[in-house]
Scaffold this active site. Structure first.
Site, mmCIF file in Angstrom:
data_model
loop_
_atom_site.group_PDB
_atom_site.id
_atom_site.type_symbol
_atom_site.label_atom_id
_atom_site.label_comp_id
_atom_site.label_asym_id
_atom_site.label_seq_id
_atom_site.Cartn_x
_atom_site.Cartn_y
_atom_site.Cartn_z
ATOM 1 N N GLU A 19 -4.311 -102.574 -112.105
ATOM 2 C CA GLU A 19 -3.948 -101.743 -110.955
ATOM 3 C C GLU A 19 -4.259 -100.269 -111.215
ATOM 4 O O GLU A 19 -4.487 -99.847 -112.338
ATOM 5 C CB GLU A 19 -2.450 -101.871 -110.631
ATOM 6 C CG GLU A 19 -2.122 -102.886 -109.538
ATOM 7 C CD GLU A 19 -2.456 -102.386 -108.138
ATOM 8 O OE1 GLU A 19 -3.056 -101.282 -108.015
ATOM 9 O OE2 GLU A 19 -2.151 -103.093 -107.174
ATOM 10 N N ASN A 152 2.207 -100.191 -100.945
ATOM 11 C CA ASN A 152 0.818 -100.178 -101.379
ATOM 12 C C ASN A 152 -0.036 -99.271 -100.490
ATOM 13 O O ASN A 152 0.460 -98.676 -99.538
ATOM 14 C CB ASN A 152 0.236 -101.596 -101.375
ATOM 15 C CG ASN A 152 0.122 -102.176 -102.772
ATOM 16 O OD1 ASN A 152 -0.338 -101.514 -103.698
ATOM 17 N ND2 ASN A 152 0.548 -103.423 -102.938
ATOM 18 N N ASP A 201 -3.762 -104.165 -100.375
ATOM 19 C CA ASP A 201 -3.295 -103.691 -101.681
ATOM 20 C C ASP A 201 -3.724 -102.234 -101.851
ATOM 21 O O ASP A 201 -3.675 -101.453 -100.907
ATOM 22 C CB ASP A 201 -3.831 -104.603 -102.787
ATOM 23 C CG ASP A 201 -2.932 -104.658 -104.013
ATOM 24 O OD1 ASP A 201 -2.387 -103.609 -104.402
ATOM 25 O OD2 ASP A 201 -2.789 -105.741 -104.599
#
Length: 295
Positions: A19, A152, A201
Site C-alpha cells: 500500500e 481510501n 482503493d
C-alpha cells in the site's frame, strides 16, 4: 517481462497488503508499505536497491513524506510517528484514536500547507466505526466526519480545490470542495458510484487533474476525468491492486502496489506478480508528492 498494457514488475515481492506508494524526488526512490506485515520498503530504480524496515506493531497503515530530509511519517496502528530512515529513531506526533479501538489508520495524503488528511477504518471491514481527519503539522487532530467502514482514495486536485475520498466497502468515491488555506471541506458529492461491484482503493491525481484509482479485487486501475467519467482502464495481471503514485525522474511512471490478501493458493499460482510492485510508463506526468510539516 511486461504485459500488453506495458505493465512490468518493478520489484518482485509477496506483500500481504502492499500500500501507499510515494515517490521521493529528493532521493529518486519509491517508498511503500506492507500494512499487514508492518514493513516499510524503499526501492531505488537507478541502483535496483530494495530496503526493508520491519516493525513490531500490528499495522503500518499510512505513510507520508516529511519536509525534513531522510524522515517519513508513519501511521502505526492508531498513532502517527516520525521515523528516521538512517538511524531508525522514532518520535510520536499524535494519537489519532484511542488505544484499544478496533480500528486502524489507513489511506492519507498531504496538502501544500503540510497537513495530512487521513482516515481510519474498521478492522472487521463491516462497521462504520472509522473517521476522516485533518492532522496539522503540530500534531493537532481535527475530525471531519465519521461513519466510515474503510477509508481510501484520499487525493487532491492540482489546484487543491477538490479532495477525493472513498469508503471502499460502501463502493462510492466522493468529491469535496476544499479550502486549502482554511483547511476545511465543503459538502460532499458522489464522484463515482460503483453500485456494489467495485472496491475503490488508493488513488492519485495526474497533472491534468484526472484521478487514477486502483480497484481492489477488480484487476484494474481506472483513470477518471474530472467529471467522473471513465477515460482509460488499465488491466492488470493481478486481482488486487491497492494504490498508485507517479514517480521516476519525469513523474511519468505509474507505480502500483498489490496484495496477496484474500487470494486462494490457486489464484496465487496463477498470479505470480500478486504482492509485487508493478510499474507502467505513461505519457501524462503526475504531480510531485506534497510533504508533511513546516518549512
Amino acid at each position: 517481462m511486461q504485459t500488453s498494457e506495458g505493465v512490468r514488475c518493478a520489484v518482485p515481492g509477496s506483500d500481504v497488503l502492499g500500500e501507499t506508494p510515494l515517490w521521493c524526488e529528493q532521493t529518486q526512490s519509491l517508498l511503500w508499505l506492507d500494512i499487514e506485515q508492518a514493513r516499510l520498503q524503499r526501492f531505488h530504480p537507478a541502483s535496483g536497491r530494495h530496503d526493508v524496515w520491519q516493525f513490531d506493531e500490528r499495522y503500518l497503515g499510512t505513510l507520508a513524506l516529511l519536509r525534513r530530509p531522510g524522515r517519513v511519517l508513519l501511521g502505526i496502528d492508531l498513532a502517527l510517528e516520525t521515523f528516521d530512515l538512517g538511524t531508525g529513531a522514532r518520535e510520536k506526533l499524535c494519537q489519532v484514536e484511542p488505544v484499544g479501538t478496533d480500528t486502524r489508520l489507513n489511506d492519507g495524503r498531504c496538502d501544500s500547507r503540510g497537513r495530512l488528511w487521513v482516515g481510519t477504518m474498521d478492522n472487521q471491514l463491516a462497521r462504520g466505526s472509522g473517521s476522516f481527519y485533518r492532522v496539522d503539522p503540530d500534531g493537532r487532530v481535527h475530525r471531519q466526519f465519521g461513519d466510515v467502514i474503510v477509508s481510501n482514495t484520499v487525493a487532491l486536485s492540482p489546484a487543491e480545490d477538490r479532495l477525493y475520498f472513498s469508503d471502499t466497502r460502501r463502493y462510492i468515491t466522493w468529491r469535496f470542495g476544499l479550502d486549502v488555506a482554511a483547511g476545511t471541506l465543503g459538502p460532499r458529492e458522489v464522484f463515482v458510484d460503483y453500485g456494489g461491484r467495485g472496491r475503490p482503493d488508493g488513488a492519485c491525481v495526474d497533472s491534468q487533474g484526472y484521478l487514477w484509482n486502483a480497484i481492489f479485487a477488480g484487476g484494474r486501475v481506472v483513470r477518471y476525468a474530472p467529471d467522473g467519467t471513465v477515460d482509460r482502464v488499465l488491466t492488470l495481471p493481478v486481482s488486487n491492486p491497492t494504490c498508485v503514485c507517479f514517480g521516476g525522474p519525469d513523474l511519468r511512471t505509474l507505480y502500483i502496489t498489490t496484495a496477496q490478501r484474500f487470494l486462494t493458493r490457486a489464484q496465487l499460482r496463477a498470479q505470480p506478480w500478486a504482492g509485487s510492485l508493478l510499474a507502467v510508463y505513461l505519457e501524462v506526468p503526475g504531480l510531485a508528492e506534497r510533504r508533511f510539516g513546516r518549512d
